[in-house]
Design a protein around this motif. Structure first.
Motif, mmCIF file in Angstrom:
data_model
loop_
_atom_site.group_PDB
_atom_site.id
_atom_site.type_symbol
_atom_site.label_atom_id
_atom_site.label_comp_id
_atom_site.label_asym_id
_atom_site.label_seq_id
_atom_site.Cartn_x
_atom_site.Cartn_y
_atom_site.Cartn_z
ATOM 1 N N LEU A 112 0.839 -1.191 0.000
ATOM 2 C CA LEU A 112 0.000 0.000 0.000
ATOM 3 C C LEU A 112 0.876 1.243 0.000
ATOM 4 N N CYS A 113 0.617 2.135 -0.941
ATOM 5 C CA CYS A 113 1.324 3.409 -1.024
ATOM 6 C C CYS A 113 0.428 4.512 -0.462
ATOM 7 N N ALA A 114 0.987 5.696 -0.277
ATOM 8 C CA ALA A 114 0.128 6.847 -0.036
ATOM 9 C C ALA A 114 -0.786 7.005 -1.245
ATOM 10 N N ALA A 160 4.564 6.494 2.930
ATOM 11 C CA ALA A 160 3.506 5.507 2.733
ATOM 12 C C ALA A 160 2.909 5.082 4.068
ATOM 13 N N PRO A 161 1.661 4.657 4.081
ATOM 14 C CA PRO A 161 1.090 4.088 5.298
ATOM 15 C C PRO A 161 1.942 2.930 5.799
ATOM 16 N N GLY A 162 2.190 2.909 7.104
ATOM 17 C CA GLY A 162 2.975 1.844 7.703
ATOM 18 C C GLY A 162 4.467 2.054 7.645
ATOM 19 N N GLU A 163 4.916 3.093 6.961
ATOM 20 C CA GLU A 163 6.356 3.328 6.813
ATOM 21 C C GLU A 163 6.961 3.814 8.132
ATOM 22 N N GLY A 236 -3.092 9.257 3.811
ATOM 23 C CA GLY A 236 -3.692 7.954 3.535
ATOM 24 C C GLY A 236 -4.631 7.504 4.641
ATOM 25 N N PRO A 237 -4.920 6.228 4.738
ATOM 26 C CA PRO A 237 -4.448 5.214 3.797
ATOM 27 C C PRO A 237 -5.195 5.252 2.450
#
Length: 331
Positions: A112-114, A160-163, A236-237
């Motif tokens: 998953l990206c921004a 990005a989300p989770g980065e 995001g997400p």
């Protein structure tokens, strides 16, 4: 509908795609990155192929471009075509579209990206009075009431989300900011407030990470913020179309390592998004892919709470109807 940008591996390397959350998986409580995503371009191609179109893949890339800013440039037509593609994917048992393109990606098959990995531009306002009052010493300047003031951020620093975010070595005071952002979907200049909503494609969660020590120092020079902000911007997400969310009443929550630090809504914005767009677009053109932050909700950051993030903390910002944007910060 929740729109996503995601990355998949292909024989020629990683490729970004446009997707939407499969509502049947999202209803099971799957967090961001753990829901099934429908590839909207592939699903549009499959629907067109079923209708007998002679070049469905080419036409699908026109209807639902596989890159977010190109998608936004089509305005409401792209949103409508995306809805049709998502509906088709929900109704069909087919797994592939034209050319063998996958219609669905399960968790673990994508990253998953921004939603806008590189926005066209980023502006962040300061439109909520409680936050301004809590963050400033003394009275609020009259100009704040007269104009929806904002700064321009670094569109190349979206994470990005989770980065995991490596905090800059020039700062030791780590902070988050709980915000919502409007994503522009239609070009315009000198836009009157009563027409501004038509220029908003949708909304996303925005974490305006702030290095408070250097921010305070540099703004004594009456310019900025710059290095206090430009190292990381969380988006995001997902982007949720404007008609799918009541943005003013959507509950917003910030959790640090699972503990609630901040809660609020943006219904107390002194300057509305419509007024902000009217102001920004005076003698200046807004473009699809521009991102405009609301500013922080009251008590929506550590500065107001007089408590700071620590090395290894996980920051989770949630807006009901959009999702949870999560990052871990390391010093």
């Amino acid at each position: 509908m929740k729109l996503a940008t995601f990355e998949v591996d292909t024989p020629v390397g990683p490729v970004e795609r446009i997707g939407a959350v499969d509502e049947s998986t999202e209803s099971n409580g799957a967090p961001a990155g753990e829901a099934t995503l429908v590839d909207l371009t592939a699903a549009s191609g499959a629907a067109l192929e079923a209708e007998g179109e002679p070049a469905p893949a080419d036409l699908a890339r026109t209807h639902v471009p596989p890159e977010m800013i190109a998608f936004l440039e089509r305005g409401d037509r792209a949103i409508a075509d995306a809805r049709e593609a998502l509906e088709y994917a929900a109704e069909t048992d087919a797994e592939r579209g034209p050319g063998g393109a996958k219609l669905r990606y399960e968790p673990g098959e994508y990253r998953l990206c921004a939603p806008l990995p590189r926005p066209n531009s980023m502006r962040d306002c300061m439109a909520i009075e409680e936050h301004v009052q809590n963050s400033m010493d003394g009275e609020i300047a009259d100009v704040w009431y007269d104009l929806p003031v904002y700064y321009k951020g670094n569109a190349d620093s979206v994470v990005a989300p989770g980065e995991t975010i490596q905090w800059p070595d020039y700062s030791e005071i780590m902070d988050y900011e709980l915000e919502i952002a409007a994503v522009i979907g239609m070009r315009g200049r000198d836009i009157p407030a009563e027409e501004a909503e038509d220029h908003i494609a949708g909304y996303t969660v925005f974490n305006d990470f702030s290095a408070r020590d250097i921010q305070g120092e540099e703004m004594e020079g009456r310019l900025g913020p710059a290095k206090g902000k430009d190292f990381a911007n969380g988006l995001g997400p997902y982007v949720v179309p404007r008609e799918d969310i009541d943005v003013l009443s959507a509950p917003m929550t910030a959790r640090i390592d699972g503990e609630v630090w901040s809660e609020g809504t943006v219904d107390e914005m002194y300057h509305s998004f419509a007024e902000i767009i009217e102001h920004i677009s005076q003698s200046e053109t807004l473009h699809p892919g521009d991102v405009i932050g609301s500013g922080t909700v009251g008590e929506g950051c550590g500065l107001e709470l007089e408590q700071w993030l620590e090395d290894g903390d996980t920051v989770a910002l949630e807006i009901e109807g959009i999702g949870t944007l999560e990052h871990t910060v390391v010093n």
